[in-house]
Design a protein around this motif. Structure first.
Motif, PDB file in Angstrom:
ATOM      1  N   LEU A 138      -3.424   9.236   6.718  1.00 14.21           N
ATOM      2  CA  LEU A 138      -2.624   8.479   7.669  1.00 14.21           C
ATOM      3  C   LEU A 138      -1.941   9.379   8.679  1.00 14.21           C
ATOM      4  CD1 LEU A 138      -0.920   5.864   5.308  1.00 14.21           C
ATOM      5  CD2 LEU A 138      -2.905   5.531   6.765  1.00 14.21           C
ATOM      6  N   GLY A 139      -2.297  10.640   8.698  1.00 16.41           N
ATOM      7  CA  GLY A 139      -1.682  11.559   9.636  1.00 16.41           C
ATOM      8  C   GLY A 139      -0.195  11.735   9.409  1.00 16.41           C
ATOM      9  N   GLY A 140       0.264  11.512   8.176  1.00 15.95           N
ATOM     10  CA  GLY A 140       1.678  11.655   7.868  1.00 15.95           C
ATOM     11  C   GLY A 140       2.540  10.536   8.431  1.00 15.95           C
ATOM     12  N   ARG A 141       1.900   9.437   8.868  1.00 17.03           N
ATOM     13  CA  ARG A 141       2.635   8.345   9.494  1.00 17.03           C
ATOM     14  C   ARG A 141       2.533   7.073   8.669  1.00 17.03           C
ATOM     15  NH1 ARG A 141      -0.770  10.400  13.600  1.00 17.03           N
ATOM     16  NH2 ARG A 141       0.301  11.586  15.237  1.00 17.03           N
ATOM     17  N   GLN A 142       3.351   6.114   9.044  1.00 18.63           N
ATOM     18  CA  GLN A 142       3.236   4.747   8.559  1.00 18.63           C
ATOM     19  C   GLN A 142       2.983   3.849   9.770  1.00 18.63           C
ATOM     20  OE1 GLN A 142       3.377   3.327   5.339  1.00 18.63           O
ATOM     21  NE2 GLN A 142       3.067   5.477   4.792  1.00 18.63           N
ATOM     22  N   PRO A 143       2.279   2.730   9.598  1.00 20.99           N
ATOM     23  CA  PRO A 143       2.020   1.863  10.749  1.00 20.99           C
ATOM     24  C   PRO A 143       3.313   1.273  11.308  1.00 20.99           C
ATOM     25  CG  PRO A 143       1.386   0.776   8.709  1.00 20.99           C
ATOM     26  CD  PRO A 143       1.691   2.195   8.356  1.00 20.99           C
ATOM     27  N   SER A 144       3.308   1.053  12.601  1.00 22.57           N
ATOM     28  CA  SER A 144       4.465   0.456  13.262  1.00 22.57           C
ATOM     29  C   SER A 144       4.404  -1.064  13.115  1.00 22.57           C
ATOM     30  CB  SER A 144       4.471   0.842  14.746  1.00 22.57           C
ATOM     31  OG  SER A 144       5.509   0.200  15.430  1.00 22.57           O
ATOM     32  N   LEU A 145       5.468  -1.649  12.617  1.00 21.21           N
ATOM     33  CA  LEU A 145       5.480  -3.090  12.328  1.00 21.21           C
ATOM     34  C   LEU A 145       6.335  -3.884  13.304  1.00 21.21           C
ATOM     35  CD1 LEU A 145       6.034  -2.849   8.453  1.00 21.21           C
ATOM     36  CD2 LEU A 145       3.877  -2.753   9.715  1.00 21.21           C
ATOM     37  N   GLY A 146       7.039  -3.197  14.214  1.00 23.55           N
ATOM     38  CA  GLY A 146       8.078  -3.844  15.002  1.00 23.55           C
ATOM     39  C   GLY A 146       7.635  -5.039  15.818  1.00 23.55           C
ATOM     40  N   ASP A 147       6.453  -4.991  16.437  1.00 27.58           N
ATOM     41  CA  ASP A 147       6.024  -6.058  17.341  1.00 27.58           C
ATOM     42  C   ASP A 147       5.146  -7.104  16.663  1.00 27.58           C
ATOM     43  OD1 ASP A 147       7.358  -4.811  19.422  1.00 27.58           O
ATOM     44  OD2 ASP A 147       5.607  -3.614  19.997  1.00 27.58           O
ATOM     45  N   LEU A 148       4.951  -7.008  15.361  1.00 23.33           N
ATOM     46  CA  LEU A 148       4.068  -7.934  14.654  1.00 23.33           C
ATOM     47  C   LEU A 148       4.829  -9.156  14.158  1.00 23.33           C
ATOM     48  CD1 LEU A 148       2.086  -5.338  12.499  1.00 23.33           C
ATOM     49  CD2 LEU A 148       1.229  -6.559  14.512  1.00 23.33           C
ATOM     50  N   THR A 149       4.210 -10.312  14.261  1.00 18.68           N
ATOM     51  CA  THR A 149       4.782 -11.519  13.672  1.00 18.68           C
ATOM     52  C   THR A 149       4.519 -11.524  12.171  1.00 18.68           C
ATOM     53  OG1 THR A 149       2.768 -12.832  13.919  1.00 18.68           O
ATOM     54  CG2 THR A 149       4.281 -12.751  15.812  1.00 18.68           C
ATOM     55  N   ASP A 150       5.209 -12.394  11.454  1.00 21.07           N
ATOM     56  CA  ASP A 150       4.982 -12.513  10.008  1.00 21.07           C
ATOM     57  C   ASP A 150       3.528 -12.888   9.727  1.00 21.07           C
ATOM     58  OD1 ASP A 150       7.603 -11.895   9.567  1.00 21.07           O
ATOM     59  OD2 ASP A 150       8.257 -13.964   9.207  1.00 21.07           O
ATOM     60  N   GLU A 151       2.971 -13.772  10.535  1.00 20.37           N
ATOM     61  CA  GLU A 151       1.589 -14.203  10.323  1.00 20.37           C
ATOM     62  C   GLU A 151       0.619 -13.049  10.551  1.00 20.37           C
ATOM     63  OE1 GLU A 151      -1.445 -17.768  11.815  1.00 20.37           O
ATOM     64  OE2 GLU A 151       0.391 -17.327  12.932  1.00 20.37           O
ATOM     65  N   GLU A 152       0.880 -12.249  11.577  1.00 17.64           N
ATOM     66  CA  GLU A 152       0.016 -11.096  11.842  1.00 17.64           C
ATOM     67  C   GLU A 152       0.119 -10.067  10.722  1.00 17.64           C
ATOM     68  OE1 GLU A 152       0.276 -11.439  16.725  1.00 17.64           O
ATOM     69  OE2 GLU A 152       1.584 -10.070  15.621  1.00 17.64           O
ATOM     70  N   ARG A 153       1.315  -9.823  10.230  1.00 15.45           N
ATOM     71  CA  ARG A 153       1.470  -8.892   9.115  1.00 15.45           C
ATOM     72  C   ARG A 153       0.719  -9.378   7.881  1.00 15.45           C
ATOM     73  NH1 ARG A 153       7.562  -6.752   8.250  1.00 15.45           N
ATOM     74  NH2 ARG A 153       6.461  -5.990   6.392  1.00 15.45           N
ATOM     75  N   GLU A 154       0.781 -10.675   7.631  1.00 12.69           N
ATOM     76  CA  GLU A 154       0.072 -11.234   6.462  1.00 12.69           C
ATOM     77  C   GLU A 154      -1.436 -11.063   6.618  1.00 12.69           C
ATOM     78  OE1 GLU A 154      -0.421 -15.464   4.032  1.00 12.69           O
ATOM     79  OE2 GLU A 154       0.954 -15.319   5.734  1.00 12.69           O
ATOM     80  N   THR A 155      -1.946 -11.322   7.829  1.00  8.76           N
ATOM     81  CA  THR A 155      -3.384 -11.157   8.070  1.00  8.76           C
ATOM     82  C   THR A 155      -3.807  -9.706   7.878  1.00  8.76           C
ATOM     83  OG1 THR A 155      -3.423 -13.010   9.624  1.00  8.76           O
ATOM     84  CG2 THR A 155      -5.218 -11.407   9.781  1.00  8.76           C
ATOM     85  N   LEU A 156      -3.011  -8.784   8.401  1.00  9.02           N
ATOM     86  CA  LEU A 156      -3.330  -7.363   8.259  1.00  9.02           C
ATOM     87  C   LEU A 156      -3.245  -6.914   6.806  1.00  9.02           C
ATOM     88  CD1 LEU A 156      -1.421  -6.084  11.408  1.00  9.02           C
ATOM     89  CD2 LEU A 156      -3.899  -5.997  11.061  1.00  9.02           C
ATOM     90  N   ALA A 157      -2.245  -7.395   6.089  1.00 11.00           N
ATOM     91  CA  ALA A 157      -2.115  -7.038   4.667  1.00 11.00           C
ATOM     92  C   ALA A 157      -3.331  -7.511   3.887  1.00 11.00           C
ATOM     93  CB  ALA A 157      -0.835  -7.640   4.093  1.00 11.00           C
ATOM     94  N   GLU A 158      -3.775  -8.742   4.151  1.00  7.71           N
ATOM     95  CA  GLU A 158      -4.935  -9.280   3.435  1.00  7.71           C
ATOM     96  C   GLU A 158      -6.204  -8.509   3.796  1.00  7.71           C
ATOM     97  OE1 GLU A 158      -5.062 -13.380   4.465  1.00  7.71           O
ATOM     98  OE2 GLU A 158      -3.384 -13.938   3.159  1.00  7.71           O
ATOM     99  N   GLY A 159      -6.365  -8.192   5.084  1.00  2.78           N
ATOM    100  CA  GLY A 159      -7.565  -7.480   5.514  1.00  2.78           C
ATOM    101  C   GLY A 159      -7.657  -6.086   4.927  1.00  2.78           C
ATOM    102  N   TRP A 160      -6.549  -5.330   4.976  1.00  2.00           N
ATOM    103  CA  TRP A 160      -6.567  -3.972   4.425  1.00  2.00           C
ATOM    104  C   TRP A 160      -6.652  -3.989   2.907  1.00  2.00           C
ATOM    105  CZ3 TRP A 160      -7.933   0.273   6.615  1.00  2.00           C
ATOM    106  CH2 TRP A 160      -7.808   0.426   7.997  1.00  2.00           C
ATOM    107  N   LEU A 161      -6.100  -5.009   2.266  1.00  2.00           N
ATOM    108  CA  LEU A 161      -6.212  -5.108   0.815  1.00  2.00           C
ATOM    109  C   LEU A 161      -7.657  -5.371   0.408  1.00  2.00           C
ATOM    110  CD1 LEU A 161      -5.022  -5.200  -2.008  1.00  2.00           C
ATOM    111  CD2 LEU A 161      -4.434  -7.611  -1.612  1.00  2.00           C
ATOM    112  N   ARG A 162      -8.307  -6.273   1.105  1.00  2.00           N
ATOM    113  CA  ARG A 162      -9.713  -6.540   0.806  1.00  2.00           C
ATOM    114  C   ARG A 162     -10.554  -5.288   0.988  1.00  2.00           C
ATOM    115  NH1 ARG A 162      -9.863 -10.690   3.493  1.00  2.00           N
ATOM    116  NH2 ARG A 162     -10.520  -9.841   5.503  1.00  2.00           N
TER     117      ARG A 162
END
Length: 384
Positions: A138-162
């Motif tokens: 991850l290049g020593g970083r964490q993804p930036s979450l500031g501009d994401l909606t709850d729905e977008e975060r949920e979609t991204l969480a499900e996609g990366w988990l799969r």
């Protein structure tokens, strides 16, 4: 849809170590694959071409290339004739063509038992399957979450988990692959590469679970992978080569190209770092598969070659079957998701199809592993 030209050309060159320069040149075709995007007008198609290769292809040669590469995916159109001689344009040879509508399109290395893909179930996790430090991808970083909606975060969480669960299962797949190689007397270089690939997949899984955890807001990892007491190994060289062609020559090659496309569209630095590492690793895994198939054919002869040809023929046929249209997310939401490495199902399908059409099947043909033969014979029943 055109794949990233630089990554595509580099991967083709890596896969065609045994092909001559003229053969490789013919495979640098920028065919639209699953359709939609083109570099020129809708009735113009272009080949990448280097002046050192000499004159552009003739009309007949160009049509053969289009028919070999383009209709195998049959998403939007089929090239039925080439109406002009080549026009050199910005490092390409371009032709006026007639295209007709066709029908829609096909991905890593799964862990399969008795014809069924196996993955672990997700569960709340501690740090055991999470990325650690700057060496974790991850290049020593964490993804930036500031501009994401709850729905977008949920979609991204499900996609990366799969994705993480699939990468986790790939560790087992490569472990079994190493056993297959040893049981059939493969050279040490292939066995070594299989173990290195398994370690790569451990890293990919950690990255995926870390990203899923970040978007989810709580740690998540894999439960135990469902596994029988006795995991069968490949019965013979035919079985080994068939699996390598399906899971590696096709699956891993497509996976490498998809990861490169996701990285090209991603904007978040942590996600881009992860996808860059994954694309490079998957490209090496694809190379391993093609080398394995070549070794197996050398050791087992025509029965092995025939089994491998059947795999590529099935891939060509499957891409001609119509698929239902898929509604994608709204444009703004799609852009936000793509910035974090998530592409919609229809986009992934088109990119997968383009990967098969522009890289996998042309490489198989160039290396003598498969021939399309009569174009009509590659049509699936009921597809016109």
């Amino acid at each position: 849809m055109l794949l990233d030209r630089s990554f595509r050309r580099t991967l083709i060159a890596r896969l065609l170590l045994s092909a001559g320069p003229s053969t490789a040149a013919a495979l640098l075709v920028a065919a639209p694959g699953c359709g939609g995007e083109n570099e020129a007008a809708a009735d113009t198609r272009c080949f990448d071409w280097d002046d050192e290769l000499g004159a552009c292809l003739s009309r007949e040669q160009a049509l053969e290339e289009f028919r070999t590469i383009h209709p195998l995916c049959a998403s939007e159109e089929e090239i039925v004739s080439v109406e002009s001689d080549a026009t050199p344009r910005d490092g390409a040879c371009c032709y006026e063509v007639i295209a007709e509508p066709a029908g829609p399109c096909a991905v890593g290395r799964p862990f399969s038992l008795e014809g069924q893909r196996r993955t672990a179930a997700p569960q709340p996790a501690e740090a055991g399957w999470l990325a650690r430090g700057k060496d974790a991808g991850l290049g020593g970083r964490q993804p930036s979450l500031g501009d994401l909606t709850d729905e977008e975060r949920e979609t991204l969480a499900e996609g990366w988990l799969r994705s993480a669960l699939e990468e986790h299962a790939s560790v087992a797949s490569f472990a079994r692959f190493a056993l297959d190689l040893m049981a059939l007397g493969a050279p040490s270089s292939l066995v070594e590469a299989a173990h290195i690939a398994a370690l790569d997949e451990v890293g990919h899984a950690r990255v995926g679970f870390s990203l899923a955890s970040a978007y989810r807001g709580e740690p998540v990892g894999p439960a135990a992978l469902p596994m029988p007491r006795g995991v069968p190994v490949a019965a013979d060289l035919v079985a080994l080569a068939r699996a390598a062609a399906e899971e590696g020559c096709i699956g891993e090659t497509v996976a490498a190209l998809l990861a490169a496309e996701q990285r090209a569209r991603a904007e978040d630095p942590a996600v881009r770092a992860a996808l860059e590492a994954i694309a490079d690793d998957e490209a090496r895994h694809a190379e391993l598969a093609w080398l394995t198939v070549a070794w197996a054919i050398g050791a087992g002869g025509e029965p092995v070659r025939g089994a491998v040809a059947d795999v590529f023929e099935a891939a060509a046929l499957s891409l001609r079957r119509p698929r239902p249209a898929e509604a994608g997310p709204p444009r703004g939401r799609a852009a936000a998701l793509a910035a974090h490495g998530h592409l919609g199902g229809s986009t992934l399908r088109e990119l997968s199809c383009a990967a098969l059409a522009q890289v996998v099947l042309p490489c198989a043909r160039a290396l003598g592993l498969w021939s399309p033969g009569d174009l009509d014979s590659t049509r699936a029943p009921g597809v016109s």
